[in-house]
Write an enzyme that holds these catalytic residues in place. Sequence first.
Site, short mmCIF file in Angstrom:
data_model
loop_
_atom_site.label_atom_id
_atom_site.label_comp_id
_atom_site.label_asym_id
_atom_site.label_seq_id
_atom_site.Cartn_x
_atom_site.Cartn_y
_atom_site.Cartn_z
N HIS A 43 6.44 -34.92 -26.45
CA HIS A 43 7.48 -35.45 -27.33
C HIS A 43 7.43 -36.94 -27.54
CE1 HIS A 43 10.16 -31.95 -28.01
NE2 HIS A 43 9.65 -31.51 -26.87
N LYS A 74 21.83 -41.46 -34.36
CA LYS A 74 20.76 -41.10 -33.44
C LYS A 74 20.92 -41.99 -32.22
CE LYS A 74 17.70 -42.08 -36.72
NZ LYS A 74 16.65 -41.08 -36.72
N ARG A 75 20.20 -41.69 -31.12
CA ARG A 75 20.26 -42.59 -29.98
C ARG A 75 19.92 -44.02 -30.42
NH1 ARG A 75 21.14 -40.32 -24.77
NH2 ARG A 75 20.76 -42.45 -24.09
N LYS A 114 13.89 -47.26 -33.08
CA LYS A 114 14.56 -46.61 -34.21
C LYS A 114 15.13 -47.64 -35.20
CE LYS A 114 15.86 -42.44 -31.53
NZ LYS A 114 15.56 -41.22 -32.32
N THR A 123 14.58 -34.92 -35.79
CA THR A 123 15.15 -33.68 -36.32
C THR A 123 16.41 -34.00 -37.12
OG1 THR A 123 16.27 -33.39 -34.19
CG2 THR A 123 14.27 -32.09 -34.57
N LYS A 126 18.10 -32.40 -40.68
CA LYS A 126 19.50 -31.98 -40.89
C LYS A 126 20.07 -32.65 -42.14
CE LYS A 126 19.90 -31.94 -35.88
NZ LYS A 126 20.40 -32.79 -34.77
C1 LIG Z 1 19.82 -33.93 -34.24
C2 LIG Z 1 20.50 -34.74 -33.22
C3 LIG Z 1 19.85 -35.82 -32.63
C4 LIG Z 1 18.44 -36.24 -33.00
O1 LIG Z 1 18.49 -37.18 -34.03
P1 LIG Z 1 17.18 -38.01 -34.47
O2 LIG Z 1 17.63 -38.68 -35.73
O3 LIG Z 1 16.11 -37.01 -34.73
O4 LIG Z 1 16.86 -38.95 -33.39
C5 LIG Z 1 20.53 -36.55 -31.67
N1 LIG Z 1 21.80 -36.24 -31.32
C6 LIG Z 1 22.46 -35.21 -31.89
C7 LIG Z 1 23.87 -34.93 -31.47
C8 LIG Z 1 21.84 -34.42 -32.84
O5 LIG Z 1 22.51 -33.39 -33.38
#
Ligand SMILES: *Cc1c(COP(=O)(O)O)cnc(C)c1O
Length: 811
Positions: free
Chosen positions: A354, A545-546, A551, A653, A657
Amino acid sequence: MTAEALRQAVADHLLYSIARPAAVLTPEHYYRALALAVRDRMQRRWMATTQDWLDLSNKVTCYLSAEFLMGPQLGNNLLNLQIEDQAREALAMLGQDLDEIIAVEPEPGLGNGGLGRLAACYLDSMATLERPSIGYGIRYEFGIFKQEIQEGWQVEKTDNWLVRGNPWEIDKPDASYLVNWGGHTETYEDVTGKFRVRWIPQRVLQGVSYDTPVQGYGVNTCNTLTLWSARAVESFALEAFNTGDFYKAVDEEVISETVSKVLYPNDEPEAGKRLRLLQQYFFVTCSLQDILRIHTDRANLPLSALPQKWAIQLNDTHPSIAVAELMRLLIDDHQMSWDEAWSITVATFGYTNHTLLPEALETWPLSIFGEALPRHLELIYEINNRFLDEVRARFPGDEERISRMSLIGEDGGKSVRMAHLATVGSHAVNGVAALHSELLKASVLKDFYELWPEKFGNVTNGVTPRRFLALSNPGLRQLLDETVGDGWLTDLTRLRGLESYADDASFRERWREVKRANKSRLAEFVHSSTGIELDPTWMFDVQVKRIHEYKRQHLMVLHIISLYNKLKNSPGLSIPPRAFIFGGKAAPGYFMAKRIIKMINAVGETVNSDPDVNRCMKVVFLPNFNVKSAHLVYPAANLSEQISTAGKEASGTGNMKFMINGALTIGTLDGANVEIREEAGPENFFLFGLTEDQVERVKSDGYRPAAFVENDPELAEVLQLIAEGRFTHGDTEILRPVLDSLLHHDPFLALADYRAYVDCQAKVSAAWEDGDRWSHMSILNTARSGKFSSDRAIAEYCDDIWKVWPMEVDL
Ligand SMILES: *Cc1c(COP(=O)(O)O)cnc(C)c1O
């Protein structure tokens, strides 16, 4: 499954399980009663599924993951059982509103972010595709911390998610396994005169399983998530108790139960390392012992048939100690020969990588590892000897290659390299997006690729359209059902049928109406959690995101400041109004990430309170981003920010979404963005920034951030505003670390991409001003998002790696 039967079941659970008089019932009581009634409805499917894969010669996937970020269960289970309407009606009969009851469920936060959420999406898809599977993980008593924002700073609060019980799980105290720890090894001769090794542990604890049903959508398949909880071993504690040392007995219990106490945040430095290794070993050995018990006792199969019955997938390196542990179980406990044990092990495991970030590749100092798992260290040395012999035979005399590939790192102090162990011990290794898998082969696992090219593959991540579209975007679900039928829930490529509507003005109007309603819903939530009011007609520009430097949340802040500066300099100026929305947690020990949160809030406070600018821009930091709030955020976004430094985000991911829900992406050529752009068409994606090889070239030439400032007066002004304390009430210290990093030691090249990013944002604004053009692009993004369903990803894992086929469950 009728509304009346559900009403009766809820009433019964209120009486028999909740046991409160009608007068004191709260929504939470109704939530628990409904959850139990829904669980009852999965029970027969669950037992039938388990029985079927035990009896029949089906192969089963075991997904080993230190994290499962499941999100709230009630709404999803109603959806997958296809009884949402019945439940709504049943609750109405009881005078309750289903949405209010669903909102009561606490978040089971057993993951940090993307990796844990991926595991949860995969469980949903495996069940929906009727593939027999078990998820194995840890039942953390405290999940990821709760984030509060105080004066712009992140404050962490413990997440006591189990405090009111968890109606979805069933504890199985009879299914428990012993876990050894520490001590030393001894050699002995067995009855046949064979030389053997015995592990004499210093400490023993036990793992107890808690099982949660994972219901597939519209099928009878109901798989299992097994999470392990640590307990003291009764006999151990009792011994001390009997000798009168009551406090030692209690101590032992406390120490043992610490193991599954708390989820560690990502990106944490050293602290608590030993306990983390113990957590990993703890859940891995319980899971493998469980698999072996089912295999031999329940399915009655010989150990040699292990790879025919089980595919075990390692979700990143966290469970990779499983390679040595399976060898130990087969050799020490089941007296198998080395060669047979090794070929079974390799044939059983697959490994998903990952990350390419070197600092995120797991290694354990040899001292800690050897003290904790002395037998495993011996086995790893032996695995390494045999492996390095193979390398020597292939590349004679290449000693540098040998030391690069060794399972034992010699750089700094000696350490065990878990990614190498996972790679050597698996028959299949995959990255999580096309670009990522290529970079793996070219960088961190290059030597392994040269040795075993056939092991390497790619499975691009996916997300479940059930949770992230049907459940969280009911407005769009309705519109899609009417337009292309409801087949998209299990075949997301059906959304292609939307393409022909992109030019239909009345359809576009309805499309916008759905998005508008979702934005109002999010605006309400933002108002209640931050006090900030957002206008749902504005563009919602979102990065959730984190928080991490790679990022580049701070790059988005620089753009915000550039707009602020323009508006301040020319009072009459008008720009298309935007709400900039951030959300995400920073690891408690990650200094810079916490400063970045402070920066977002500081800029937000300044922007939101200044009438010169707040007429066309606002900045929000949504506290405690999690799956529950994700349900509101992704469906409300117009613009998805995916702006990581190229080559650093393995897949992402969140990007998927957003796309499924009709947001347009502004992004770099990183992770799955590359494939998102390919699918959407380049004309429906806002691309900017250096490519991965340009990033590497800039770095090897010596990155000089100052050069970008010297050539860009606008950027210089933006940085100057931060430096002079414009957003921090004149304080020039608070944000200095962020500036220093951007200007002097930024491995993620934010300033190198600044100009391209800001220019690209101008194109975004221009597109937004043409509402029909924007809607057209938005519809095409959703229409072309089919590839990013986790159903496609799981089908690939099953076909290419696991060889696990569908099994229809009969009731
Ligand atoms: C999908 C998701 C992530 C991942 O987000 P990225 O933009 O891919 O880093 C992190 N936290 C939550 C709660 C998510 O649903």
